[in-house]
Design a protein around this motif. Structure first.
Motif, mmCIF file in Angstrom:
data_model
loop_
_atom_site.group_PDB
_atom_site.id
_atom_site.type_symbol
_atom_site.label_atom_id
_atom_site.label_comp_id
_atom_site.label_asym_id
_atom_site.label_seq_id
_atom_site.Cartn_x
_atom_site.Cartn_y
_atom_site.Cartn_z
ATOM 1 N N ARG A 17 0.812 -1.219 0.000
ATOM 2 C CA ARG A 17 0.000 0.000 0.000
ATOM 3 C C ARG A 17 0.846 1.271 0.000
ATOM 4 N NH1 ARG A 17 -5.462 -1.030 -1.053
ATOM 5 N NH2 ARG A 17 -5.750 -3.232 -0.539
ATOM 6 N N GLY A 18 2.146 1.142 0.057
ATOM 7 C CA GLY A 18 3.003 2.312 0.090
ATOM 8 C C GLY A 18 2.903 3.086 1.380
ATOM 9 N N VAL A 19 2.645 2.380 2.471
ATOM 10 C CA VAL A 19 2.522 3.009 3.791
ATOM 11 C C VAL A 19 3.805 2.788 4.573
ATOM 12 C CG1 VAL A 19 1.265 2.989 5.988
ATOM 13 C CG2 VAL A 19 0.022 2.699 3.825
ATOM 14 N N CYS A 55 -1.760 7.227 12.666
ATOM 15 C CA CYS A 55 -2.424 8.213 11.808
ATOM 16 C C CYS A 55 -3.332 7.490 10.817
ATOM 17 C CB CYS A 55 -1.389 9.073 11.094
ATOM 18 S SG CYS A 55 -0.376 8.161 9.905
ATOM 19 N N ASP A 56 -3.918 8.242 9.895
ATOM 20 C CA ASP A 56 -4.875 7.661 8.952
ATOM 21 C C ASP A 56 -4.248 6.591 8.067
ATOM 22 O OD1 ASP A 56 -6.702 9.364 10.037
ATOM 23 O OD2 ASP A 56 -6.797 10.733 8.333
ATOM 24 N N ASP A 57 -3.013 6.827 7.598
ATOM 25 C CA ASP A 57 -2.347 5.820 6.760
ATOM 26 C C ASP A 57 -2.108 4.524 7.523
ATOM 27 O OD1 ASP A 57 -2.297 7.479 4.581
ATOM 28 O OD2 ASP A 57 -0.239 8.163 4.887
ATOM 29 N N ASP A 58 -1.758 4.654 8.799
ATOM 30 C CA ASP A 58 -1.562 3.454 9.629
ATOM 31 C C ASP A 58 -2.868 2.670 9.763
ATOM 32 O OD1 ASP A 58 1.148 4.130 10.165
ATOM 33 O OD2 ASP A 58 0.499 5.488 11.749
ATOM 34 N N VAL A 59 -3.978 3.394 9.876
ATOM 35 C CA VAL A 59 -5.278 2.732 9.998
ATOM 36 C C VAL A 59 -5.622 1.975 8.723
ATOM 37 C CG1 VAL A 59 -7.758 3.114 10.303
ATOM 38 C CG2 VAL A 59 -6.127 4.371 11.705
#
Length: 396
Positions: A17-19, A55-59
């Motif tokens: 996901r590129g996170v 943060c949102d990306d982690d979620v």
């Protein structure tokens, strides 16, 4: 030994996901076992150097990870930086009808009305989540109304916490109306909304709800600017309610008249077992009314807090005598009132005789120069009787 596969899966998903991998998340996943149901604890209010909040990306990565995992049934994300984007990722995860998640704690994040709306929409079709805690997120009027609409459809949610969410009168009223016909929800926290009017129409709606609802066992109404008039309205419905066991009325404007209305409820076969009246102003007359109700043979009240209520000798001595008259009441919290010698002697007798256990009150007697005093101890009224964790366990 902790199963490493879940942490390896997390790293793989982040790559796909590129996170960027969050070290805080990875560290906790490495400690998480996948052999039994458990809660993934990512609470960020811990003393840990260089802690990187979720943060949102982690979620996004977490939601994809948990979708393929049936053993992590609770997700604790308190005190992180999850916003509306993160709420949208969680909503997609929750849209799965029979997903694994049973409890979701998002207390004190950055979710606002848009995030609350997508979560509410996802829960209309969700059949697994039992507990949602959103306290401390500023979802406002619109977010509260959307969650009220969700409760008209959802048949599985049992616990909903919305304290400090900047709810306004319209959303509180909407929640009260919805609960009239909701037969699933057992615990709700609406403490500290934002009311811009002294009118207490919400109390009328909740009184009607009490008359019809048979599932709610715990309700937190702290910091609602509740007055004696509102208490009178609530009491009218509470007299016809047979399910509510815990009523939290702390930090309101209840005086002796409101305490009298509450005492009348306790005399009419109420199911109430725990009442929090701390930080009101019931004074001696209110304490006497409650003492009379507690002494009544049909009262089943087990725990009460009247801390910081400007109660003086007469009222506190009456409460002490009520404990002698009723063996069911086991916990009483009185600190912050006027503790003269008669009060100190009365509570020393209760404690020394074994009628009041030291761990079930917030005062401890001590003596100096032949005079008895009471000292404060760090014992408090319990905050919940109904609580769901990620292991499919509840305390209700």
């Amino acid at each position: 030994m902790a199963d490493k596969s879940i942490s390896e899966s997390y790293k793989a998903i982040c790559g796909e996901r590129g996170v960027k991998i969050n070290p805080f998340v990875l560290e906790n996943l490495e400690r998480t076992t996948t052999t039994s149901c458990s809660t993934l604890n990512l609470t960020a209010n811990r003393k840990q150097k260089d802690l990187q909040k979720v943060c949102d990306d982690d979620v996004l990565a977490l939601s994809k990870l948990l979708l393929g995992n049936r053993t992590v049934t609770g997700l604790d994300l308190r005190y992180n930086d999850v916003g509306d984007g993160g709420a949208a990722h969680l909503a997609q995860f929750l849209e799965v009808m029979d997903g694994p998640l049973r409890s979701l704690d998002l207390t004190f994040n950055n979710i606002q009305a848009d995030g609350a709306e997508v979560l509410a929409n996802s829960l209309q079709g969700n059949g697994s989540l039992r507990s949602l805690r959103l306290s401390g997120n500023k979802i406002g009027r619109r977010g509260g109304v959307q969650l009220a609409s969700m409760l008209q459809v959802n048949k599985t949610l049992q616990e909903l916490e919305l304290a400090d969410c900047d709810l306004e009168t319209q959303s509180v009223i909407a929640l009260g109306i919805t609960l009239r016909n909701n037969s699933t929800l057992q615990s709700m926290d609406l403490s500290r909304p934002l009311f811009f009017s002294l009118q207490e129409e919400w109390a009328v709606r909740f009184s009607d709800m009490f008359s019809m609802n048979s599932s709610l066992v715990e309700l937190h109404l702290g910091k609602l600017n509740l007055t004696d008039t509102g208490m009178q309205r609530l009491a009218e419905g509470l007299k016809r309610n047979h399910s509510l066991r815990y009523l939290d009325l702390r930090c309101n404007h209840v005086t002796q008249d409101g305490a009298l209305h509450l005492a009348e409820v306790l005399k009419q076969n109420s199911a109430l077992e725990i009442i929090d009246l701390s930080s009101n102003r019931i004074e001696d007359a209110g304490a006497e009314s409650l003492s009379d109700a507690i002494s009544w043979h049909g009262c089943i009240l087990r725990e009460i807090s009247v801390c910081r209520n400007n109660i003086k000798t007469k009222g506190l001595v009456c409460l002490a005598q009520a404990l002698k008259n009723n063996s069911i009441l086991t916990h009483i919290y009185i600190w912050g009132n006027h503790m003269d010698e008669a009060v100190c002697l009365a509570f020393r007798e209760l404690i020394s005789s074994g009628r009041l256990l030291p761990e079930q009150t917030d005062v401890r007697p001590w003596e100096a120069d032949g005079q008895v005093f009471l000292a404060e101890v760090s014992h408090y009224l319990r905050k919940h009787i109904f609580y769901i964790d990620g292991n499919n366990q509840d305390s209700g």
